[in-house]
Design a protein around this motif. Structure first.
Motif, PDB file in Angstrom:
ATOM      1  N   UNK A 141       0.765  -1.655  -0.406  1.00  0.00           N
ATOM      2  CA  UNK A 141      -0.368  -0.139  -0.117  1.00  0.00           C
ATOM      3  C   UNK A 141       0.821   1.118  -0.410  1.00  0.00           C
ATOM      4  N   UNK A 142       1.864   1.000   0.737  1.00  0.00           N
ATOM      5  CA  UNK A 142       2.483   2.488   0.601  1.00  0.00           C
ATOM      6  C   UNK A 142       3.517   2.431   0.014  1.00  0.00           C
ATOM      7  N   UNK A 143       4.219   1.812  -1.262  1.00  0.00           N
ATOM      8  CA  UNK A 143       4.410   1.670  -2.393  1.00  0.00           C
ATOM      9  C   UNK A 143       3.994   2.402  -3.000  1.00  0.00           C
ATOM     10  N   UNK A 144       2.291   1.496  -3.431  1.00  0.00           N
ATOM     11  CA  UNK A 144       1.352   1.640  -4.777  1.00  0.00           C
ATOM     12  C   UNK A 144       1.219   3.399  -4.407  1.00  0.00           C
ATOM     13  N   UNK A 145       1.265   3.787  -3.106  1.00  0.00           N
ATOM     14  CA  UNK A 145       0.660   4.842  -3.082  1.00  0.00           C
ATOM     15  C   UNK A 145       1.355   6.137  -3.342  1.00  0.00           C
ATOM     16  N   UNK A 146       3.007   5.625  -2.690  1.00  0.00           N
ATOM     17  CA  UNK A 146       3.900   6.989  -2.953  1.00  0.00           C
ATOM     18  C   UNK A 146       3.473   6.996  -4.772  1.00  0.00           C
ATOM     19  N   UNK A 147       4.067   5.468  -6.043  1.00  0.00           N
ATOM     20  CA  UNK A 147       3.975   6.042  -6.891  1.00  0.00           C
ATOM     21  C   UNK A 147       2.923   7.019  -7.541  1.00  0.00           C
ATOM     22  N   UNK A 148       1.513   6.605  -7.173  1.00  0.00           N
ATOM     23  CA  UNK A 148       0.297   7.776  -6.985  1.00  0.00           C
ATOM     24  C   UNK A 148       0.775   8.739  -6.879  1.00  0.00           C
ATOM     25  N   UNK A 149       1.059   9.524  -5.853  1.00  0.00           N
ATOM     26  CA  UNK A 149       0.590  10.668  -4.708  1.00  0.00           C
ATOM     27  C   UNK A 149       0.318  11.886  -5.903  1.00  0.00           C
ATOM     28  N   UNK A 150       0.898  11.779  -6.279  1.00  0.00           N
ATOM     29  CA  UNK A 150       1.578  13.229  -7.550  1.00  0.00           C
ATOM     30  C   UNK A 150       0.075  13.054  -9.015  1.00  0.00           C
ATOM     31  N   UNK A 151       0.183  11.846  -9.375  1.00  0.00           N
ATOM     32  CA  UNK A 151      -0.460  11.362 -10.378  1.00  0.00           C
ATOM     33  C   UNK A 151      -1.377  13.101 -10.620  1.00  0.00           C
ATOM     34  N   UNK A 152      -2.018  13.663  -9.689  1.00  0.00           N
ATOM     35  CA  UNK A 152      -3.455  14.912  -9.660  1.00  0.00           C
ATOM     36  C   UNK A 152      -2.443  16.412 -10.105  1.00  0.00           C
ATOM     37  N   UNK A 153      -1.452  15.805 -10.324  1.00  0.00           N
ATOM     38  CA  UNK A 153      -0.079  17.189 -10.858  1.00  0.00           C
ATOM     39  C   UNK A 153       0.074  16.845 -12.414  1.00  0.00           C
ATOM     40  N   UNK A 154      -0.431  15.545 -13.152  1.00  0.00           N
ATOM     41  CA  UNK A 154       0.079  15.511 -14.243  1.00  0.00           C
ATOM     42  C   UNK A 154      -0.631  16.355 -15.168  1.00  0.00           C
ATOM     43  N   UNK A 155      -0.553  16.754 -16.166  1.00  0.00           N
ATOM     44  CA  UNK A 155      -1.764  17.727 -17.418  1.00  0.00           C
ATOM     45  C   UNK A 155      -2.656  16.724 -17.952  1.00  0.00           C
ATOM     46  N   UNK A 156      -2.907  14.993 -17.168  1.00  0.00           N
ATOM     47  CA  UNK A 156      -3.111  14.996 -18.122  1.00  0.00           C
ATOM     48  C   UNK A 156      -4.639  14.265 -17.953  1.00  0.00           C
ATOM     49  N   UNK A 157      -4.325  14.519 -16.174  1.00  0.00           N
ATOM     50  CA  UNK A 157      -5.302  14.949 -15.276  1.00  0.00           C
ATOM     51  C   UNK A 157      -6.337  15.647 -14.911  1.00  0.00           C
ATOM     52  N   UNK A 158      -5.629  16.808 -15.865  1.00  0.00           N
ATOM     53  CA  UNK A 158      -6.179  18.253 -15.538  1.00  0.00           C
ATOM     54  C   UNK A 158      -6.898  18.452 -14.906  1.00  0.00           C
ATOM     55  N   UNK A 159      -7.827  19.379 -13.846  1.00  0.00           N
ATOM     56  CA  UNK A 159      -9.711  19.444 -13.677  1.00  0.00           C
ATOM     57  C   UNK A 159      -8.845  20.682 -12.491  1.00  0.00           C
ATOM     58  N   UNK A 160     -10.697  20.920 -12.282  1.00  0.00           N
ATOM     59  CA  UNK A 160     -11.116  22.562 -11.553  1.00  0.00           C
ATOM     60  C   UNK A 160     -10.453  21.600  -9.841  1.00  0.00           C
ATOM     61  N   UNK A 161     -10.211  20.210  -9.637  1.00  0.00           N
ATOM     62  CA  UNK A 161     -10.573  20.023  -8.095  1.00  0.00           C
ATOM     63  C   UNK A 161      -8.785  20.043  -7.705  1.00  0.00           C
ATOM     64  N   UNK A 162      -8.591  20.125  -6.520  1.00  0.00           N
ATOM     65  CA  UNK A 162      -6.874  20.134  -5.975  1.00  0.00           C
ATOM     66  C   UNK A 162      -6.539  19.302  -6.439  1.00  0.00           C
ATOM     67  N   UNK A 163      -5.520  19.479  -6.867  1.00  0.00           N
ATOM     68  CA  UNK A 163      -4.565  18.018  -7.631  1.00  0.00           C
ATOM     69  C   UNK A 163      -4.745  16.295  -6.498  1.00  0.00           C
ATOM     70  N   UNK A 164      -4.554  16.805  -4.850  1.00  0.00           N
ATOM     71  CA  UNK A 164      -4.967  15.219  -4.346  1.00  0.00           C
ATOM     72  C   UNK A 164      -5.490  15.146  -4.516  1.00  0.00           C
ATOM     73  N   UNK A 165      -7.091  15.849  -4.557  1.00  0.00           N
ATOM     74  CA  UNK A 165      -8.103  14.926  -5.070  1.00  0.00           C
ATOM     75  C   UNK A 165      -8.425  14.130  -6.356  1.00  0.00           C
ATOM     76  N   UNK A 166      -8.334  14.873  -7.445  1.00  0.00           N
ATOM     77  CA  UNK A 166      -7.939  14.840  -8.788  1.00  0.00           C
ATOM     78  C   UNK A 166      -7.281  12.859  -8.056  1.00  0.00           C
ATOM     79  N   UNK A 167      -5.063  13.665  -7.689  1.00  0.00           N
ATOM     80  CA  UNK A 167      -4.941  11.984  -7.858  1.00  0.00           C
ATOM     81  C   UNK A 167      -5.404  10.756  -6.765  1.00  0.00           C
ATOM     82  N   UNK A 168      -6.052  10.955  -6.415  1.00  0.00           N
ATOM     83  CA  UNK A 168      -6.486   9.682  -5.365  1.00  0.00           C
ATOM     84  C   UNK A 168      -7.809   9.362  -5.755  1.00  0.00           C
ATOM     85  N   UNK A 169      -8.735   9.536  -6.545  1.00  0.00           N
ATOM     86  CA  UNK A 169      -9.711   9.690  -7.293  1.00  0.00           C
ATOM     87  C   UNK A 169      -9.150   8.699  -8.617  1.00  0.00           C
TER      88      UNK A 169
END
Length: 231
Positions: free
Chosen positions: A89-117
């Motif tokens: 869990x810790x490793x997969x979370x670390x790998x994905x923790x900044x997904x919301x910063x990627x332009x591919x997942x850009x949206x109006x919500x905060x990047x933490x929420x975008x990445x979590x979803x």
């Protein structure tokens, strides 16, 4: 796919080539420091491999290395404290923790929420529902220093590992030898510039977001620049 980044998509192996780390005078405390893990191995499970492959598709080498250092630092801090997080869990979370910063997942919500979803969607779709909810929770909360006190070790040590790599928080709790080893395996080349650029987009376009509030209160971007790393 990711035109904002200066490096191409990651095709790295589980360990990368050596790099250089500069540590400030106050950043290395020997007494009671965490020891280097026996072999520095990353979790090797189907979920971990799927997450690695997905991250390599949507991110670049600099971000991938940041995510792996986040895991290694979080794991080392947990070991020092005698905590026992689920390392998958810790490793997969670390790998994905900044997904919301990627332009591919850009949206109006905060990047933490975008990445979590996106992390939860991917893990559920791939059949890893056991870890999806906890990973998403860790990503959602990882930018708040208070998360270090979360009773869920996977959540707390993702936060601590990320802050350690980004601004040097708790770096003085780790052996200099461990820090050098982690940065040699996953060089920091371009990390400060990349994270500064991506976070500045969030700050400028989402002035009410958590990261924008943190910038106003604590000067996050300056703390990144001042972190005791060479890059």
């Amino acid at each position: 796919m990711n035109t904002h980044h200066t490096l191409g998509r990651c095709a790295c192996h589980r360990h990368a080539r050596p790099g250089v780390l500069t540590i400030s005078n106050g950043a290395a405390s020997m007494g009671g420091a965490a020891t280097v893990p026996r072999d520095g191995a990353l979790p090797d499970t189907p979920a971990a491999r799927a997450a690695e492959a997905y991250l390599a598709e949507v991110s670049n080498l600099t971000m991938v290395r940041h995510c792996k250092r986040t895991f290694r630092f979080g794991q080392a801090l947990a070991e020092k404290a005698g905590a026992r997080p689920d390392l998958e869990m810790l490793y997969v979370g670390a790998l994905f923790h900044d997904l919301g910063l990627e332009p591919l997942f850009a949206g109006p919500d905060e990047f933490e929420s975008l990445g979590a979803r996106e992390a939860e969607r991917f893990l559920n779709a791939q059949g890893y529902a056991r870890i999806a909810q906890q990973v998403a929770a860790a990503i959602e909360l990882h930018t708040s220093p208070d998360t270090a006190n979360d009773p869920r070790p996977e959540v707390a040590y993702l936060c601590m590992g990320a802050l350690c790599d980004v601004v040097g928080a708790r770096l003085d709790q780790l052996e200099p030898r461990l820090i050098q080893q982690v940065v040699a395996e996953y060089p920091r080349e371009g990390t400060k510039a990349l994270l500064t650029a991506l976070l500045k987009i969030q700050i400028d376009t989402k002035p009410a977001s958590r990261i924008a509030v943190a910038q106003a209160r604590m000067g996050v971007l300056q703390r990144i620049a001042d972190a005791p790393f060479s890059g």
